[in-house]
Design a protein around this motif. Structure first.
Motif, PDB file in Angstrom:
ATOM      1  N   PRO A  82     -22.039  -9.372  73.961  1.00 22.20           N
ATOM      2  CA  PRO A  82     -20.925  -8.627  73.356  1.00 22.20           C
ATOM      3  C   PRO A  82     -21.369  -7.946  72.062  1.00 22.20           C
ATOM      4  O   PRO A  82     -22.163  -8.504  71.306  1.00 22.20           O
ATOM      5  N   PHE A  83     -20.868  -6.736  71.825  1.00 17.57           N
ATOM      6  CA  PHE A  83     -21.240  -6.050  70.586  1.00 17.57           C
ATOM      7  C   PHE A  83     -20.053  -5.313  69.987  1.00 17.57           C
ATOM      8  O   PHE A  83     -19.037  -5.051  70.641  1.00 17.57           O
ATOM      9  N   SER A  84     -20.205  -5.000  68.698  1.00 15.03           N
ATOM     10  CA  SER A  84     -19.234  -4.217  67.943  1.00 15.03           C
ATOM     11  C   SER A  84     -19.952  -3.001  67.376  1.00 15.03           C
ATOM     12  O   SER A  84     -21.165  -3.015  67.195  1.00 15.03           O
ATOM     13  N   CYS A  85     -19.193  -1.950  67.063  1.00 14.64           N
ATOM     14  CA  CYS A  85     -19.817  -0.763  66.490  1.00 14.64           C
ATOM     15  C   CYS A  85     -18.778   0.073  65.741  1.00 14.64           C
ATOM     16  O   CYS A  85     -17.574  -0.193  65.826  1.00 14.64           O
ATOM     17  N   ASN A  86     -19.266   1.064  65.007  1.00 12.64           N
ATOM     18  CA  ASN A  86     -18.406   1.995  64.273  1.00 12.64           C
ATOM     19  C   ASN A  86     -18.283   3.291  65.065  1.00 12.64           C
ATOM     20  O   ASN A  86     -19.281   3.849  65.519  1.00 12.64           O
ATOM     21  N   VAL A  87     -17.053   3.773  65.202  1.00 11.89           N
ATOM     22  CA  VAL A  87     -16.817   5.039  65.900  1.00 11.89           C
ATOM     23  C   VAL A  87     -15.871   5.892  65.054  1.00 11.89           C
ATOM     24  O   VAL A  87     -15.382   5.461  64.015  1.00 11.89           O
ATOM     25  N   ARG A  88     -15.604   7.113  65.508  1.00 12.59           N
ATOM     26  CA  ARG A  88     -14.740   8.040  64.770  1.00 12.59           C
ATOM     27  C   ARG A  88     -13.724   8.656  65.732  1.00 12.59           C
ATOM     28  O   ARG A  88     -14.084   9.028  66.846  1.00 12.59           O
ATOM     29  N   SER A  89     -12.486   8.770  65.284  1.00 11.46           N
ATOM     30  CA  SER A  89     -11.397   9.195  66.169  1.00 11.46           C
ATOM     31  C   SER A  89     -11.664  10.526  66.864  1.00 11.46           C
ATOM     32  O   SER A  89     -11.271  10.713  68.015  1.00 11.46           O
TER      33      SER A  89
ATOM     34  N   ASP B  55     -12.454   9.160  76.870  1.00 13.54           N
ATOM     35  CA  ASP B  55     -12.300   8.200  77.958  1.00 13.54           C
ATOM     36  C   ASP B  55     -13.653   7.750  78.505  1.00 13.54           C
ATOM     37  O   ASP B  55     -13.915   6.555  78.699  1.00 13.54           O
ATOM     38  N   GLU B  56     -14.531   8.719  78.773  1.00 13.49           N
ATOM     39  CA  GLU B  56     -15.846   8.383  79.331  1.00 13.49           C
ATOM     40  C   GLU B  56     -16.632   7.486  78.374  1.00 13.49           C
ATOM     41  O   GLU B  56     -17.268   6.508  78.793  1.00 13.49           O
ATOM     42  N   MET B  57     -16.594   7.799  77.078  1.00 11.02           N
ATOM     43  CA  MET B  57     -17.357   7.028  76.101  1.00 11.02           C
ATOM     44  C   MET B  57     -16.886   5.587  76.039  1.00 11.02           C
ATOM     45  O   MET B  57     -17.701   4.649  76.098  1.00 11.02           O
ATOM     46  N   PHE B  58     -15.583   5.374  75.925  1.00 13.63           N
ATOM     47  CA  PHE B  58     -15.071   4.006  75.865  1.00 13.63           C
ATOM     48  C   PHE B  58     -15.346   3.264  77.169  1.00 13.63           C
ATOM     49  O   PHE B  58     -15.632   2.062  77.167  1.00 13.63           O
ATOM     50  N   ASN B  59     -15.279   3.961  78.290  1.00 15.81           N
ATOM     51  CA  ASN B  59     -15.563   3.335  79.577  1.00 15.81           C
ATOM     52  C   ASN B  59     -17.003   2.826  79.616  1.00 15.81           C
ATOM     53  O   ASN B  59     -17.263   1.695  80.041  1.00 15.81           O
TER      54      ASN B  59
ATOM     55  N   ALA C 121     -20.895  -1.766  78.888  1.00 16.04           N
ATOM     56  CA  ALA C 121     -22.138  -2.306  78.338  1.00 16.04           C
ATOM     57  C   ALA C 121     -21.903  -3.561  77.490  1.00 16.04           C
ATOM     58  O   ALA C 121     -22.869  -4.189  77.061  1.00 16.04           O
ATOM     59  N   GLY C 122     -20.632  -3.894  77.224  1.00 18.04           N
ATOM     60  CA  GLY C 122     -20.362  -5.128  76.480  1.00 18.04           C
ATOM     61  C   GLY C 122     -19.617  -4.955  75.177  1.00 18.04           C
ATOM     62  O   GLY C 122     -19.433  -5.915  74.437  1.00 18.04           O
ATOM     63  N   CYS C 123     -19.168  -3.730  74.865  1.00 18.12           N
ATOM     64  CA  CYS C 123     -18.447  -3.508  73.608  1.00 18.12           C
ATOM     65  C   CYS C 123     -17.096  -4.207  73.654  1.00 18.12           C
ATOM     66  O   CYS C 123     -16.335  -4.056  74.612  1.00 18.12           O
ATOM     67  N   LYS C 124     -16.790  -4.946  72.590  1.00 17.26           N
ATOM     68  CA  LYS C 124     -15.524  -5.668  72.497  1.00 17.26           C
ATOM     69  C   LYS C 124     -14.677  -5.222  71.304  1.00 17.26           C
ATOM     70  O   LYS C 124     -13.467  -5.460  71.288  1.00 17.26           O
ATOM     71  N   TYR C 125     -15.316  -4.591  70.323  1.00 15.39           N
ATOM     72  CA  TYR C 125     -14.634  -4.356  69.041  1.00 15.39           C
ATOM     73  C   TYR C 125     -15.183  -3.080  68.422  1.00 15.39           C
ATOM     74  O   TYR C 125     -16.397  -2.876  68.380  1.00 15.39           O
ATOM     75  N   VAL C 126     -14.298  -2.208  67.973  1.00 16.05           N
ATOM     76  CA  VAL C 126     -14.744  -0.986  67.295  1.00 16.05           C
ATOM     77  C   VAL C 126     -14.052  -0.858  65.945  1.00 16.05           C
ATOM     78  O   VAL C 126     -12.867  -1.161  65.808  1.00 16.05           O
TER      79      VAL C 126
ATOM     80  N   PHE D 101      -6.641   5.530  69.127  1.00 18.25           N
ATOM     81  CA  PHE D 101      -6.265   4.111  69.137  1.00 18.25           C
ATOM     82  C   PHE D 101      -5.550   3.743  70.426  1.00 18.25           C
ATOM     83  O   PHE D 101      -5.728   2.624  70.944  1.00 18.25           O
ATOM     84  N   GLU D 102      -4.757   4.646  70.966  1.00 15.97           N
ATOM     85  CA  GLU D 102      -4.122   4.402  72.256  1.00 15.97           C
ATOM     86  C   GLU D 102      -5.183   4.215  73.334  1.00 15.97           C
ATOM     87  O   GLU D 102      -5.071   3.340  74.201  1.00 15.97           O
ATOM     88  N   LEU D 103      -6.229   5.023  73.281  1.00 14.56           N
ATOM     89  CA  LEU D 103      -7.311   4.933  74.261  1.00 14.56           C
ATOM     90  C   LEU D 103      -8.060   3.610  74.115  1.00 14.56           C
ATOM     91  O   LEU D 103      -8.365   2.947  75.112  1.00 14.56           O
ATOM     92  N   ALA D 104      -8.344   3.225  72.878  1.00 14.31           N
ATOM     93  CA  ALA D 104      -9.033   1.949  72.649  1.00 14.31           C
ATOM     94  C   ALA D 104      -8.197   0.783  73.156  1.00 14.31           C
ATOM     95  O   ALA D 104      -8.722  -0.147  73.795  1.00 14.31           O
ATOM     96  N   ASN D 105      -6.903   0.817  72.895  1.00 19.13           N
ATOM     97  CA  ASN D 105      -6.015  -0.251  73.375  1.00 19.13           C
ATOM     98  C   ASN D 105      -5.974  -0.288  74.897  1.00 19.13           C
ATOM     99  O   ASN D 105      -5.924  -1.362  75.514  1.00 19.13           O
ATOM    100  N   ARG D 106      -6.033   0.893  75.516  1.00 14.36           N
ATOM    101  CA  ARG D 106      -6.005   0.966  76.975  1.00 14.36           C
ATOM    102  C   ARG D 106      -7.226   0.273  77.573  1.00 14.36           C
ATOM    103  O   ARG D 106      -7.156  -0.339  78.647  1.00 14.36           O
ATOM    104  N   TYR D 107      -8.368   0.363  76.884  1.00 11.07           N
ATOM    105  CA  TYR D 107      -9.594  -0.269  77.376  1.00 11.07           C
ATOM    106  C   TYR D 107      -9.755  -1.714  76.896  1.00 11.07           C
ATOM    107  O   TYR D 107     -10.787  -2.332  77.144  1.00 11.07           O
ATOM    108  N   GLY D 108      -8.747  -2.236  76.222  1.00 13.66           N
ATOM    109  CA  GLY D 108      -8.795  -3.628  75.790  1.00 13.66           C
ATOM    110  C   GLY D 108      -9.724  -3.888  74.617  1.00 13.66           C
ATOM    111  O   GLY D 108     -10.129  -5.027  74.388  1.00 13.66           O
ATOM    112  N   LEU D 109     -10.070  -2.836  73.881  1.00 16.95           N
ATOM    113  CA  LEU D 109     -10.946  -2.997  72.727  1.00 16.95           C
ATOM    114  C   LEU D 109     -10.163  -3.505  71.518  1.00 16.95           C
ATOM    115  O   LEU D 109      -9.058  -3.022  71.238  1.00 16.95           O
ATOM    116  N   GLN D 110     -10.737  -4.461  70.820  1.00 14.51           N
ATOM    117  CA  GLN D 110     -10.183  -4.822  69.526  1.00 14.51           C
ATOM    118  C   GLN D 110     -10.532  -3.704  68.545  1.00 14.51           C
ATOM    119  O   GLN D 110     -11.618  -3.128  68.615  1.00 14.51           O
TER     120      GLN D 110
END
Length: 256
Positions: A160-167, A172-176, A181-186, A215-224
C-alpha cells in the motif's frame, strides 16, 4: 544560525563540511547564504548548476539513522523521486528555484525509484499496516513516468502507498491505475476553500468545480483523502475564512 544552503544541497553541503573539517573559511561556498558578522548584510553566494541527473546522487543512507525505529513510530516509509514544480503558488519556494535554475521538474528514472523502494523494503521490517509515502510535490505530474512507475511497482513491490496529487491533474484513468497499483491515500492540498484567496492570492489556479470533482472522484475509488488548508493568509477576511471552512467541509475529505 550561521547560514543556509539554497537549491540543490548535496555537493554544496559536502564542500562546506569538508572546509569546516579542515579549518578553512567556508563562506565562499556556492549555494551558501549567510549574514556577514561584521556588516550584518545578507550575502547570497552564486548557485552552482542544478543536478540534472538525479541518479548521480546515491540512495539515502538510511543506515546512518535508527531508521527502523522511525518507520515503527510513524508507520510510514518516505521516498522522494523528483525535484521542482511548474506552478506559481505564492507561498512556495519551488517557483523561485525554478526561475533561478531555468528549468522545471527533474526525475529519477523509474528503475532507480523502484530500486530504492525495493532495497528499503528488503532492508527493513515494513509492516502491512505501514504506508510507503511518495512525498514528491506532484507525484502525478508526468503521466508517462507515473504509469511506468505504477506498472513496475505493482509487479515488484505491491505494498500500500500514499502520494501527493493535485486537483487539476487527476482523472478517472489515473485514479484507476493508482488504486490498481496499491494506492490507498492521497494528499490533495486545497490551501483555501475561498476562491479569491486560493486563486488570486495563492495563485493555485484551481476552479471550485474542478476541486469538488477531484474529491468526488477520489471518494468514488475508495481513496482516503487529506485536504490541507492554510488559515490567516494575508488579505483573508473573517468572511473569507468562514467560506473556506464551509467549502472544505463539503469536500468530505478523510482528513484536513
Amino acid at each position: 544560525m550561521d547560514g543556509i544552503i539554497r537549491g540543490d544541497g548535496e555537493y554544496a553541503l559536502l564542500e562546506l563540511t569538508e572546509k569546516i573539517g579542515r579549518g578553512e573559511d567556508y563562506h565562499g561556498v556556492d549555494n551558501f547564504a549567510y549574514g556577514d558578522p561584521l556588516t550584518g548584510r545578507l550575502v547570497q553566494n552564486p548557485l552552482r548548476p542544478a543536478i540534472k541527473n538525479l541518479e548521480s546522487i546515491p540512495h539515502p543512507a538510511t543506515d546512518l539513522f535508527e531508521y527502523q525505529a522511525i518507520i515503527d513510530d510513524h508507520q510510514a516509509v518516505l521516498f522522494h523521486f523528483s525535484r521542482g514544480c511548474p506552478y506559481p503558488c505564492t507561498y512556495c519556494a519551488a517557483r523561485t528555484l525554478m526561475l533561478e535554475y531555468g528549468q522545471s521538474v527533474r526525475y529519477r528514472s523509474v528503475d532507480s525509484a523502484i530500486e530504492e523502494v525495493a532495497l528499503t523494503v528488503e532492508r527493513y521490517n515494513v509492516r502491512s499496516s505501514s504506508f510507503l509515502w511518495f512525498t514528491d510535490d506532484l507525484f502525478c505530474l508526468n503521466k508517462k513516468w507515473l504509469y511506468e512507475f505504477l506498472s513496475k511497482y505493482e509487479r515488484k513491490i505491491g505494498l500500500p502507498f500514499s502520494c501527493n496529487v493535485r486537483s487539476n491533474l487527476v482523472n478517472d484513468e489515473m485514479f484507476n491505475r493508482m488504486v490498481g497499483a496499491g494506492c490507498k491515500y492521497v494528499m490533495m492540498s486545497i490551501e483555501s476553500g475561498n476562491d479569491y484567496i486560493r486563486n488570486e492570492v495563492m495563485k493555485r489556479v484551481i476552479p471550485r468545480k474542478q476541486m469538488f470533482q477531484s474529491f468526488e472522484l477520489a471518494n468514488r475509488y475508495g481513496l482516503q483523502t487529506c485536504a490541507p488548508v492554510v488559515i490567516g493568509v494575508p488579505f483573508e477576511t473573517p468572511e473569507m475564512l468562514e467560506d473556506s471552512i464551509k467549502t472544505v467541509a463539503q469536500l468530505h475529505a478523510t482528513e484536513y
